[in-house]
Design a protein around this motif. Structure first.
Motif, short mmCIF file in Angstrom:
data_model
loop_
_atom_site.label_atom_id
_atom_site.label_comp_id
_atom_site.label_asym_id
_atom_site.label_seq_id
_atom_site.Cartn_x
_atom_site.Cartn_y
_atom_site.Cartn_z
N MET A 1 0.83 -1.21 0.00
CA MET A 1 0.00 0.00 0.00
C MET A 1 0.86 1.26 0.00
O MET A 1 0.52 2.24 -0.68
N ASN A 2 1.98 1.25 0.74
CA ASN A 2 2.88 2.41 0.75
C ASN A 2 3.55 2.61 -0.60
O ASN A 2 3.76 3.75 -1.02
N ILE A 3 3.89 1.53 -1.29
CA ILE A 3 4.50 1.65 -2.62
C ILE A 3 3.50 2.25 -3.60
O ILE A 3 3.83 3.16 -4.38
N GLY B 1 1.27 9.58 -6.09
CA GLY B 1 1.11 10.90 -5.50
C GLY B 1 1.86 11.15 -4.22
O GLY B 1 2.09 12.29 -3.85
N GLY B 2 2.22 10.10 -3.50
CA GLY B 2 2.91 10.29 -2.23
C GLY B 2 4.27 10.96 -2.39
O GLY B 2 4.68 11.73 -1.53
N ILE B 3 4.93 10.68 -3.50
CA ILE B 3 6.26 11.28 -3.73
C ILE B 3 6.14 12.80 -3.84
O ILE B 3 7.02 13.53 -3.39
N TRP B 4 5.03 13.28 -4.42
CA TRP B 4 4.84 14.73 -4.54
C TRP B 4 4.53 15.35 -3.19
O TRP B 4 4.94 16.50 -2.92
N ILE B 5 3.86 14.63 -2.33
CA ILE B 5 3.60 15.11 -0.97
C ILE B 5 4.92 15.22 -0.22
O ILE B 5 5.20 16.22 0.45
N VAL B 6 5.75 14.19 -0.34
CA VAL B 6 7.05 14.18 0.34
C VAL B 6 7.92 15.33 -0.16
O VAL B 6 8.52 16.06 0.64
N LEU B 7 8.00 15.50 -1.48
CA LEU B 7 8.83 16.57 -2.03
C LEU B 7 8.30 17.95 -1.65
O LEU B 7 9.08 18.87 -1.37
N ASN B 8 6.99 18.11 -1.62
CA ASN B 8 6.39 19.38 -1.24
C ASN B 8 6.77 19.75 0.20
O ASN B 8 7.21 20.88 0.47
N HIS B 9 6.61 18.80 1.12
CA HIS B 9 6.95 19.10 2.52
C HIS B 9 8.47 19.25 2.70
O HIS B 9 8.90 20.01 3.57
N LEU B 10 9.26 18.54 1.91
CA LEU B 10 10.71 18.71 1.98
C LEU B 10 11.12 20.12 1.58
O LEU B 10 11.90 20.77 2.28
N VAL B 11 10.58 20.60 0.47
CA VAL B 11 10.92 21.96 0.00
C VAL B 11 10.48 23.01 1.01
O VAL B 11 11.25 23.91 1.36
N TRP B 12 9.24 22.90 1.50
CA TRP B 12 8.77 23.87 2.49
C TRP B 12 9.55 23.79 3.79
O TRP B 12 9.85 24.81 4.41
N GLY B 13 9.91 22.59 4.21
CA GLY B 13 10.69 22.43 5.43
C GLY B 13 12.07 23.07 5.31
O GLY B 13 12.52 23.77 6.22
N THR C 1 5.37 7.14 4.34
CA THR C 1 4.80 5.82 4.63
C THR C 1 3.62 5.98 5.59
O THR C 1 3.76 5.76 6.80
N PRO C 2 2.44 6.33 5.09
CA PRO C 2 1.30 6.53 5.99
C PRO C 2 0.66 5.24 6.50
O PRO C 2 0.09 5.22 7.57
#
Length: 127
Positions: A73-75, A81-93, A118-119
């Motif tokens: 499920m995590n893969i 779409g999860g990769i875009w969530i991760v990259l978005n929070h990485l850039v903002w962080g 990994t939600p």
């Protein structure tokens, strides 16, 4: 102190992050196949609304983030779409951590990035 930071977080953009995750979760829950991923969006929405005073941990011993179904499920989450969530929070962080005032908010984006990666098999705990 976390109440003050949560109020500042909501005022300075956390509400829009929350709304984005809620709308994404609702859109995914409209399809039968997307319900598990919609539930994970709601989990991210809860953490996005009140990130201070909360943390992400594994559901031990009920389920592990590294169990077979959770890995699959995590893969799927990461691919669609999860990769875009991760990259978005990485850039903002990173951007927020460049300023001294933004460091606490940047750390919260890294926390959201951890859950966004990994939600499945994780839950939000208060400390």
């Amino acid at each position: 102190m976390s109440i003050i930071f949560n109020i500042l977080w909501i005022i300075l953009g956390g509400f829009f992050v929350f709304c984005g995750y809620v709308l994404g979760g609702l859109a995914l829950c409209m399809t039968i196949i997307g319900i598990p991923w919609g539930i994970q969006c709601f989990k991210l929405a809860i953490l996005a609304l009140f990130p201070f005073g909360s943390d992400v941990s594994s559901r031990w011993p009920e389920s592990y983030p590294t169990s077979g179904l959770n890995i699959i499920m995590n893969i799927i989450w990461l691919i669609f779409g999860g990769i875009w969530i991760v990259l978005n929070h990485l850039v903002w962080g990173v951007m927020l951590c460049l300023t001294i005032i933004g460091i606490p908010f940047g750390i919260q984006h890294f926390k959201l990035m951890k859950l966004g990666f990994t939600p499945f098999g994780r839950h939000i705990v208060d400390y």
